[in-house]
Motif scaffolding. Sequence first.
Motif, PDB file in Angstrom:
ATOM      1  N   GLU A  98      36.023 -14.805 -10.188  1.00  0.00           N
ATOM      2  CA  GLU A  98      36.379 -15.999  -9.423  1.00  0.00           C
ATOM      3  C   GLU A  98      35.332 -17.088  -9.565  1.00  0.00           C
ATOM      4  O   GLU A  98      35.660 -18.259  -9.723  1.00  0.00           O
ATOM      5  CB  GLU A  98      36.572 -15.648  -7.947  1.00  0.00           C
ATOM      6  CG  GLU A  98      37.895 -15.000  -7.620  1.00  0.00           C
ATOM      7  CD  GLU A  98      37.943 -13.519  -7.956  1.00  0.00           C
ATOM      8  OE1 GLU A  98      36.958 -13.012  -8.535  1.00  0.00           O
ATOM      9  OE2 GLU A  98      38.958 -12.877  -7.663  1.00  0.00           O
ATOM     10  N   LEU A 112      35.420 -18.647 -13.015  1.00  0.00           N
ATOM     11  CA  LEU A 112      36.583 -19.501 -13.243  1.00  0.00           C
ATOM     12  C   LEU A 112      36.514 -20.792 -12.440  1.00  0.00           C
ATOM     13  O   LEU A 112      36.889 -21.853 -12.911  1.00  0.00           O
ATOM     14  CB  LEU A 112      37.872 -18.747 -12.891  1.00  0.00           C
ATOM     15  CG  LEU A 112      38.232 -17.607 -13.843  1.00  0.00           C
ATOM     16  CD1 LEU A 112      39.504 -16.927 -13.413  1.00  0.00           C
ATOM     17  CD2 LEU A 112      38.381 -18.133 -15.267  1.00  0.00           C
ATOM     18  N   ARG A 113      36.013 -20.702 -11.195  1.00  0.00           N
ATOM     19  CA  ARG A 113      36.065 -21.871 -10.321  1.00  0.00           C
ATOM     20  C   ARG A 113      34.758 -22.650 -10.284  1.00  0.00           C
ATOM     21  O   ARG A 113      34.714 -23.743  -9.738  1.00  0.00           O
ATOM     22  CB  ARG A 113      36.442 -21.433  -8.902  1.00  0.00           C
ATOM     23  CG  ARG A 113      37.848 -20.859  -8.876  1.00  0.00           C
ATOM     24  CD  ARG A 113      38.244 -20.446  -7.510  1.00  0.00           C
ATOM     25  NE  ARG A 113      37.919 -21.473  -6.521  1.00  0.00           N
ATOM     26  CZ  ARG A 113      38.312 -21.421  -5.271  1.00  0.00           C
ATOM     27  NH1 ARG A 113      39.023 -20.400  -4.851  1.00  0.00           N
ATOM     28  NH2 ARG A 113      37.983 -22.364  -4.420  1.00  0.00           N
ATOM     29  N   THR A 142      30.167 -24.633  -6.456  1.00  0.00           N
ATOM     30  CA  THR A 142      30.096 -25.915  -5.743  1.00  0.00           C
ATOM     31  C   THR A 142      29.235 -25.709  -4.509  1.00  0.00           C
ATOM     32  O   THR A 142      28.508 -24.728  -4.426  1.00  0.00           O
ATOM     33  CB  THR A 142      31.505 -26.369  -5.330  1.00  0.00           C
ATOM     34  OG1 THR A 142      32.063 -25.344  -4.508  1.00  0.00           O
ATOM     35  CG2 THR A 142      32.391 -26.585  -6.542  1.00  0.00           C
ATOM     36  N   GLU A 179      33.412 -17.585  -3.971  1.00  0.00           N
ATOM     37  CA  GLU A 179      34.553 -16.668  -3.850  1.00  0.00           C
ATOM     38  C   GLU A 179      34.099 -15.247  -4.150  1.00  0.00           C
ATOM     39  O   GLU A 179      33.299 -15.021  -5.055  1.00  0.00           O
ATOM     40  CB  GLU A 179      35.640 -17.069  -4.846  1.00  0.00           C
ATOM     41  CG  GLU A 179      36.455 -18.274  -4.429  1.00  0.00           C
ATOM     42  CD  GLU A 179      37.352 -17.972  -3.237  1.00  0.00           C
ATOM     43  OE1 GLU A 179      38.010 -16.924  -3.262  1.00  0.00           O
ATOM     44  OE2 GLU A 179      37.376 -18.782  -2.295  1.00  0.00           O
ATOM     45  N   ASP A 209      35.924 -15.906   0.751  1.00  0.00           N
ATOM     46  CA  ASP A 209      34.490 -15.958   0.511  1.00  0.00           C
ATOM     47  C   ASP A 209      33.711 -15.081   1.500  1.00  0.00           C
ATOM     48  O   ASP A 209      32.495 -15.144   1.549  1.00  0.00           O
ATOM     49  CB  ASP A 209      34.001 -17.415   0.616  1.00  0.00           C
ATOM     50  CG  ASP A 209      34.459 -18.062   1.916  1.00  0.00           C
ATOM     51  OD1 ASP A 209      34.908 -17.321   2.818  1.00  0.00           O
ATOM     52  OD2 ASP A 209      34.367 -19.289   2.024  1.00  0.00           O
TER      53      ASP A 209
END
Lengths: 149, 149
Positions: A66, A69-70, A73, A78, A113
């Motif tokens: 996760e 991929l994301r 930030t 995640e 999360d």
Amino acid sequence: MNRLRRRPRDERGATTVLVIGFAGVLLALVVAVVDGSAAYRQRQSLTTLAEGAALWAADAGAQGREVYLRGVTDAPLEQTASAARAGVAQYLRATGAVADHPGLASQVRVSGDRVEVRLSAPADLPLTFPGLDVTGRVAATGVALVRPE
Amino acid sequence: MPRPRDDRGTAVVEFVWLGLLLLVPLVYLAATLMRVQAGAFAADTAARAAGRAYALAPDDASGERAARAAAAQALRDQGLAEVPVRVAISCTPDPGQCHQGASVITVRIEAEVDLPLVPVLLGDGAAAVAVSSRHTVPIGRYVAVGSPG
């Protein structure tokens, strides 16, 4: 025989019963207090363990697919459920938790999360009332998430 | 006619000898238990506070100082300022560098609680109960690069 029957009722020994009763109540209180604080300490210990396991697992779970991929930030990372679960098991093994708390059961919930670890173990009571079988479980919960700064 | 035997005074006698035999030891037992429990709770709190202080410190040396100060403060808060106490800090996997990522810190507190009403004549620590507590706290896996330690 005749004289015995006419004798008024003897009150000797009555205080003995009373004092033994007091002692019994005091002893019961001691047992209750000792068991209560033993259970409290056990819960403290489980809380420490659950918090540590959650922290460890959140760190482990934040290394999964996760996050790759994301991206990272400012939001909490995640969690990868399988990695988090493996992290809890690893932490409990490494800290010798199972030896400290026989019958330890763990429950891991990963949602987005957040990693939530719930541990429970049979209450280890040092004193018991004779003839009274008190059993119970002590449980504690720890929650962790990883927030990049 | 013979006078019936008088019961006046027997309650006092019974109360005194049974009280000496039962209640006094029981009350002493209760007082001792309370004291030992206070010591155990204090050790728990001290270990918790010391572990937290150590983990939050920037490096091992200042962590050690902070942990000792936190443990002493926690014991003082529980009225155990005078008791001898030992703070042992260890960590895995690298005992020399506790503040690096993925390290797990274990703080162990050992203290001795004096029993109440033991004459000073018997010497210091003649009747003492050892209490101990262990607290394990993981440092996060993500530690800022370049942080000392």
